[in-house]
Design an enzyme around this catalytic site. Structure first.
Site, PDB file in Angstrom:
ATOM      1  N   HIS A  17       0.667  -1.370   0.051  1.00  0.00           N
ATOM      2  CA  HIS A  17       0.018   0.068  -0.023  1.00  0.00           C
ATOM      3  C   HIS A  17       0.811   1.285  -0.013  1.00  0.00           C
ATOM      4  O   HIS A  17       0.616   2.382  -0.777  1.00  0.00           O
ATOM      5  CB  HIS A  17      -0.832   0.113   1.438  1.00  0.00           C
ATOM      6  CG  HIS A  17      -1.949  -1.044   1.375  1.00  0.00           C
ATOM      7  ND1 HIS A  17      -2.253  -1.894   2.486  1.00  0.00           N
ATOM      8  CD2 HIS A  17      -3.066  -1.308   0.530  1.00  0.00           C
ATOM      9  CE1 HIS A  17      -3.370  -2.653   2.214  1.00  0.00           C
ATOM     10  NE2 HIS A  17      -3.521  -2.373   0.731  1.00  0.00           N
ATOM     11  N   LYS A  41     -16.676  -8.006   7.830  1.00  0.00           N
ATOM     12  CA  LYS A  41     -15.357  -8.494   7.366  1.00  0.00           C
ATOM     13  C   LYS A  41     -14.794  -9.023   8.873  1.00  0.00           C
ATOM     14  O   LYS A  41     -13.842  -9.804   8.471  1.00  0.00           O
ATOM     15  CB  LYS A  41     -14.552  -7.830   6.781  1.00  0.00           C
ATOM     16  CG  LYS A  41     -14.824  -7.838   5.334  1.00  0.00           C
ATOM     17  CD  LYS A  41     -13.454  -7.162   4.406  1.00  0.00           C
ATOM     18  CE  LYS A  41     -13.225  -8.085   3.280  1.00  0.00           C
ATOM     19  NZ  LYS A  41     -12.149  -7.387   2.365  1.00  0.00           N
ATOM     20  N   ARG A  94      -1.282  -5.691  -8.549  1.00  0.00           N
ATOM     21  CA  ARG A  94      -0.311  -6.559  -8.252  1.00  0.00           C
ATOM     22  C   ARG A  94       0.052  -7.670  -9.465  1.00  0.00           C
ATOM     23  O   ARG A  94       1.412  -7.845  -9.614  1.00  0.00           O
ATOM     24  CB  ARG A  94      -0.349  -7.205  -6.997  1.00  0.00           C
ATOM     25  CG  ARG A  94      -0.289  -6.530  -5.807  1.00  0.00           C
ATOM     26  CD  ARG A  94      -0.874  -7.110  -4.526  1.00  0.00           C
ATOM     27  NE  ARG A  94      -2.349  -7.639  -4.652  1.00  0.00           N
ATOM     28  CZ  ARG A  94      -3.161  -8.083  -3.677  1.00  0.00           C
ATOM     29  NH1 ARG A  94      -2.648  -8.109  -2.498  1.00  0.00           N
ATOM     30  NH2 ARG A  94      -4.242  -8.366  -4.186  1.00  0.00           N
ATOM     31  N   SER A 132      -2.985  -7.840   2.624  1.00  0.00           N
ATOM     32  CA  SER A 132      -3.339  -7.768   4.220  1.00  0.00           C
ATOM     33  C   SER A 132      -3.652  -9.113   4.617  1.00  0.00           C
ATOM     34  O   SER A 132      -3.200  -9.475   5.785  1.00  0.00           O
ATOM     35  CB  SER A 132      -4.275  -6.922   4.355  1.00  0.00           C
ATOM     36  OG  SER A 132      -4.013  -5.481   4.006  1.00  0.00           O
TER      37      SER A 132
HETATM   38  O1  PNS Z   1      -9.260  -3.866   0.611  1.00  0.00           O
HETATM   39  P1  PNS Z   1      -9.337  -4.066  -0.789  1.00  0.00           P
HETATM   40  O2  PNS Z   1      -9.767  -5.061  -1.271  1.00  0.00           O
HETATM   41  O3  PNS Z   1      -8.348  -3.311  -1.492  1.00  0.00           O
HETATM   42  O4  PNS Z   1     -10.451  -2.964  -1.042  1.00  0.00           O
HETATM   43  C1  PNS Z   1     -11.728  -3.268  -1.697  1.00  0.00           C
HETATM   44  C2  PNS Z   1     -12.712  -2.039  -1.543  1.00  0.00           C
HETATM   45  C3  PNS Z   1     -12.697  -1.317  -0.460  1.00  0.00           C
HETATM   46  C4  PNS Z   1     -12.262  -0.799  -2.700  1.00  0.00           C
HETATM   47  C5  PNS Z   1     -14.096  -2.291  -2.423  1.00  0.00           C
HETATM   48  O5  PNS Z   1     -14.354  -3.459  -1.785  1.00  0.00           O
HETATM   49  C6  PNS Z   1     -15.208  -1.263  -2.188  1.00  0.00           C
HETATM   50  O6  PNS Z   1     -15.198  -0.347  -3.001  1.00  0.00           O
HETATM   51  N1  PNS Z   1     -16.053  -1.442  -1.062  1.00  0.00           N
HETATM   52  C7  PNS Z   1     -16.863  -0.420  -1.016  1.00  0.00           C
HETATM   53  C8  PNS Z   1     -18.407  -0.864  -1.375  1.00  0.00           C
HETATM   54  C9  PNS Z   1     -18.511  -0.439  -2.916  1.00  0.00           C
HETATM   55  O7  PNS Z   1     -18.317   0.597  -3.378  1.00  0.00           O
HETATM   56  N2  PNS Z   1     -18.750  -1.683  -3.656  1.00  0.00           N
HETATM   57  C10 PNS Z   1     -18.923  -1.596  -5.098  1.00  0.00           C
HETATM   58  C11 PNS Z   1     -17.556  -1.463  -5.857  1.00  0.00           C
HETATM   59  S1  PNS Z   1     -17.766  -1.267  -7.673  1.00  0.00           S
END
Ligand code: PNS
Length: 164
Positions: A17, A41, A94, A132
């Site tokens: 990150h 989660k 990645r 993570s």
């Molecule tokens: O920890 P990560 O997997 O890198 O992050 C994922 C994240 C938080 C970016 C994704 O799960 C997210 O955007 N969640 C918020 C809910 C949302 O907007 N969902 C629709 C995505 S198109």
């Protein structure tokens, strides 16, 4: 003013990150590290703990004149980006395995907020396997994550493990 958000769970922040933050800093005037509040989660760290840990680590990230801030959010990333008046959502890629999921998210986010672009940055090779989830799993089973997770965060992970 070019503002972006870098959303994620950051449970916890890894050197991968930090690498993405450093790489994206020259591209924006301000980056908001946006920590998702998703209690379902069952995270290792509360959202407040994650935000505080990131705030403590950020001064060590070279920011090239870019202001780095930390905030938490619930709900849709696209809506949070819009509320922040961000021009872009930053995501790190990645390996090819990340691409399909990231592509779907970026297309959905574009549908929700068409004026916001997703900017993908490729991770440094040395962090291309770092997540993570993997870091937590290895650490909990007694493996070393030095060099992959900032030392201050490893100390917090140790505290969590020892305190149960
Ligand atoms: O920890 P990560 O997997 O890198 O992050 C994922 C994240 C938080 C970016 C994704 O799960 C997210 O955007 N969640 C918020 C809910 C949302 O907007 N969902 C629709 C995505 S198109």
């Amino acid at each position: 003013m070019r503002r972006a958000i870098f959303p994620g769970s950051f449970d916890p922040l890894t050197n991968g990150h930090l690498d993405i933050i450093k790489r994206s800093s020259p591209l924006f005037d301000e980056i908001i590290i946006a920590v998702l509040n998703n209690p379902e989660k069952r995270p290792m760290f509360s959202v407040d703990e994650r935000c505080e840990m990131i705030r403590n680590i950020l001064p060590s990230a070279k920011s090239d004149g870019c202001t780095l801030t930390v905030d938490s959010f619930s709900g849709l990333t696209a809506d949070f980006a819009n509320a922040c008046r961000a021009a872009a959502i930053i995501r790190g890629i990645r390996a090819i395995g990340d691409y399909e999921y990231e592509l779907r998210m970026s297309l959905m986010n574009r549908r929700l907020q068409p004026q916001i672009e997703t900017v993908f940055l490729t991770a440094a090779e040395e962090y291309s396997f770092v997540s993570s989830t993997l870091m937590k799993q290895v650490f909990e089973l007694g493996g070393r994550v030095d060099g992959l997770v900032p030392p201050a965060i490893i100390a917090k992970m140790r505290d969590k493990l020892e305190l149960g």
